[in-house]
Design a protein around this motif. Structure first.
Motif, PDB file in Angstrom:
ATOM      1  N   GLU A  43       0.829  -1.206   0.000  1.00 54.30           N
ATOM      2  CA  GLU A  43       0.000   0.000   0.000  1.00 54.30           C
ATOM      3  C   GLU A  43       0.863   1.255   0.000  1.00 54.30           C
ATOM      4  O   GLU A  43       0.569   2.230  -0.698  1.00 54.30           O
ATOM      5  CB  GLU A  43      -0.915  -0.010   1.227  1.00 54.30           C
ATOM      6  N   GLY A  44       1.954   1.223   0.762  1.00 58.97           N
ATOM      7  CA  GLY A  44       2.853   2.376   0.790  1.00 58.97           C
ATOM      8  C   GLY A  44       3.499   2.625  -0.559  1.00 58.97           C
ATOM      9  O   GLY A  44       3.615   3.771  -1.009  1.00 58.97           O
ATOM     10  N   THR A  45       3.909   1.549  -1.233  1.00 57.14           N
ATOM     11  CA  THR A  45       4.516   1.679  -2.562  1.00 57.14           C
ATOM     12  C   THR A  45       3.519   2.240  -3.563  1.00 57.14           C
ATOM     13  O   THR A  45       3.857   3.096  -4.386  1.00 57.14           O
ATOM     14  CB  THR A  45       5.025   0.312  -3.045  1.00 57.14           C
ATOM     15  N   ARG A  46       2.279   1.768  -3.496  1.00 59.03           N
ATOM     16  CA  ARG A  46       1.250   2.264  -4.415  1.00 59.03           C
ATOM     17  C   ARG A  46       0.995   3.753  -4.204  1.00 59.03           C
ATOM     18  O   ARG A  46       0.920   4.527  -5.164  1.00 59.03           O
ATOM     19  CB  ARG A  46      -0.045   1.484  -4.219  1.00 59.03           C
ATOM     20  N   GLN A  47       0.886   4.156  -2.943  1.00 56.37           N
ATOM     21  CA  GLN A  47       0.645   5.567  -2.650  1.00 56.37           C
ATOM     22  C   GLN A  47       1.831   6.432  -3.075  1.00 56.37           C
ATOM     23  O   GLN A  47       1.646   7.539  -3.597  1.00 56.37           O
ATOM     24  CB  GLN A  47       0.363   5.752  -1.158  1.00 56.37           C
ATOM     25  N   TYR A  48       3.047   5.919  -2.868  1.00 54.49           N
ATOM     26  CA  TYR A  48       4.239   6.674  -3.278  1.00 54.49           C
ATOM     27  C   TYR A  48       4.285   6.832  -4.792  1.00 54.49           C
ATOM     28  O   TYR A  48       4.587   7.913  -5.303  1.00 54.49           O
ATOM     29  CB  TYR A  48       5.494   5.959  -2.789  1.00 54.49           C
ATOM     30  N   ALA A  49       3.971   5.750  -5.522  1.00 56.96           N
ATOM     31  CA  ALA A  49       3.973   5.816  -6.984  1.00 56.96           C
ATOM     32  C   ALA A  49       2.918   6.800  -7.481  1.00 56.96           C
ATOM     33  O   ALA A  49       3.173   7.592  -8.397  1.00 56.96           O
ATOM     34  CB  ALA A  49       3.727   4.428  -7.572  1.00 56.96           C
ATOM     35  N   ASP A  50       1.733   6.768  -6.876  1.00 61.68           N
ATOM     36  CA  ASP A  50       0.677   7.705  -7.273  1.00 61.68           C
ATOM     37  C   ASP A  50       1.110   9.148  -7.026  1.00 61.68           C
ATOM     38  O   ASP A  50       0.904  10.029  -7.864  1.00 61.68           O
ATOM     39  CB  ASP A  50      -0.613   7.414  -6.500  1.00 61.68           C
ATOM     40  N   THR A  51       1.707   9.385  -5.864  1.00 62.71           N
ATOM     41  CA  THR A  51       2.161  10.739  -5.536  1.00 62.71           C
ATOM     42  C   THR A  51       3.259  11.194  -6.487  1.00 62.71           C
ATOM     43  O   THR A  51       3.267  12.337  -6.954  1.00 62.71           O
ATOM     44  CB  THR A  51       2.683  10.791  -4.085  1.00 62.71           C
ATOM     45  N   LEU A  52       4.188  10.289  -6.791  1.00 66.07           N
ATOM     46  CA  LEU A  52       5.303  10.621  -7.678  1.00 66.07           C
ATOM     47  C   LEU A  52       4.810  10.966  -9.072  1.00 66.07           C
ATOM     48  O   LEU A  52       5.240  11.948  -9.684  1.00 66.07           O
ATOM     49  CB  LEU A  52       6.278   9.443  -7.731  1.00 66.07           C
ATOM     50  N   ILE A  53       3.879  10.174  -9.581  1.00 69.43           N
ATOM     51  CA  ILE A  53       3.350  10.412 -10.925  1.00 69.43           C
ATOM     52  C   ILE A  53       2.536  11.698 -10.969  1.00 69.43           C
ATOM     53  O   ILE A  53       2.706  12.533 -11.862  1.00 69.43           O
ATOM     54  CB  ILE A  53       2.500   9.211 -11.382  1.00 69.43           C
ATOM     55  N   ASN A  54       1.645  11.861  -9.998  1.00 72.34           N
ATOM     56  CA  ASN A  54       0.769  13.034 -10.009  1.00 72.34           C
ATOM     57  C   ASN A  54       1.525  14.336  -9.796  1.00 72.34           C
ATOM     58  O   ASN A  54       1.083  15.397 -10.249  1.00 72.34           O
ATOM     59  CB  ASN A  54      -0.313  12.889  -8.938  1.00 72.34           C
ATOM     60  N   SER A  55       2.670  14.278  -9.109  1.00 72.03           N
ATOM     61  CA  SER A  55       3.424  15.499  -8.844  1.00 72.03           C
ATOM     62  C   SER A  55       4.422  15.823  -9.952  1.00 72.03           C
ATOM     63  O   SER A  55       4.968  16.921  -9.987  1.00 72.03           O
ATOM     64  CB  SER A  55       4.168  15.379  -7.508  1.00 72.03           C
ATOM     65  N   ASN A  56       4.684  14.881 -10.851  1.00 75.67           N
ATOM     66  CA  ASN A  56       5.655  15.108 -11.921  1.00 75.67           C
ATOM     67  C   ASN A  56       5.056  15.045 -13.320  1.00 75.67           C
ATOM     68  O   ASN A  56       5.587  15.650 -14.242  1.00 75.67           O
ATOM     69  CB  ASN A  56       6.796  14.086 -11.829  1.00 75.67           C
ATOM     70  N   VAL A  57       3.984  14.303 -13.488  1.00 73.87           N
ATOM     71  CA  VAL A  57       3.376  14.130 -14.806  1.00 73.87           C
ATOM     72  C   VAL A  57       1.874  14.270 -14.676  1.00 73.87           C
ATOM     73  O   VAL A  57       1.279  13.815 -13.697  1.00 73.87           O
ATOM     74  CB  VAL A  57       3.723  12.735 -15.392  1.00 73.87           C
TER      75      VAL A  57
END
Length: 203
Positions: A43-57
């Protein structure tokens, strides 16, 4: 058999096999702990990936091309073909069919697209910086508003907003070359400096 007898027998069995009882308890505890950690990590990895994508792309951005070879993988060399003003060449010499204004107008008419922004890839002959006659060769591309770019100097518009007329983003890796050629003394001097790009073609 009464409930009390069952409890007494179970307790006696546990006392007689202490090692087995301890090992079983440890196995259950370790298993439960492992499952909890795995679920939390996933769950932490999924949330981190979502945050990373939404904040950069911008996840809602859609790139549309006309020439299928862009996505299918073009040949190493374009064949000889009859000249077409709607076909441009990449810096490596590959011929790609370009979108026309008519294609852009058709996209603008669609109800499922909120914004249509044509992009261009110029073939640059050279670049010059204000205050210097030295000509530099460099890769120049369009500013992608769907990607958040990190900056060391200056500022950028919000994601989804294009650069203002006359603005340009210069890669930090260019600074060292410009300093070595006495164009600037440091990165701060690039801010506000006029840059002239001489291009022969834009595809």
């Amino acid at each position: 058999m009464r409930t009390l007898d069952i409890v007494n027998r179970a307790a006696r069995s546990l006392r007689n096999a202490k090692t087995r009882t301890i090992l079983t308890s440890l196995a259950i505890a370790v298993g439960a702990f492992t499952i909890t950690i795995s679920l939390a990590a996933g769950e932490g990895t999924r949330q981190y990936a979502d945050t990373l994508i939404n904040s950069n792309v911008n996840p809602q951005a859609l790139f549309i091309v006309k020439d299928p070879s862009i996505t299918e993988g073009p040949a190493s060399q374009s064949p000889l073909r009859v000249y077409d003003e709607n076909v441009g060449s990449t810096p490596t010499g590959l011929a790609l069919e370009q979108m026309t204004q008519e294609d852009v107008d058709k996209l603008l008419e669609r109800d499922d697209l909120t914004n249509v922004v044509p992009t261009y890839q110029p073939t640059v002959d050279y670049v010059q910086f204000e205050g210097s006659d030295t000509k530099f060769t460099a890769d120049v591309s369009y500013y992608n508003t769907t990607i958040v770019t990190g900056l060391s100097k200056g500022g950028l518009p919000a994601q989804g907003t294009d650069l203002a007329d006359g603005d340009i983003v210069v890669p930090g890796s260019y600074v060292e070359t410009l300093v070595e050629n006495d164009v600037i003394a440091n990165a701060d001097e690039l801010i506000g400096k006029q840059i002239t790009v001489t291009a022969s073609q834009a595809t």
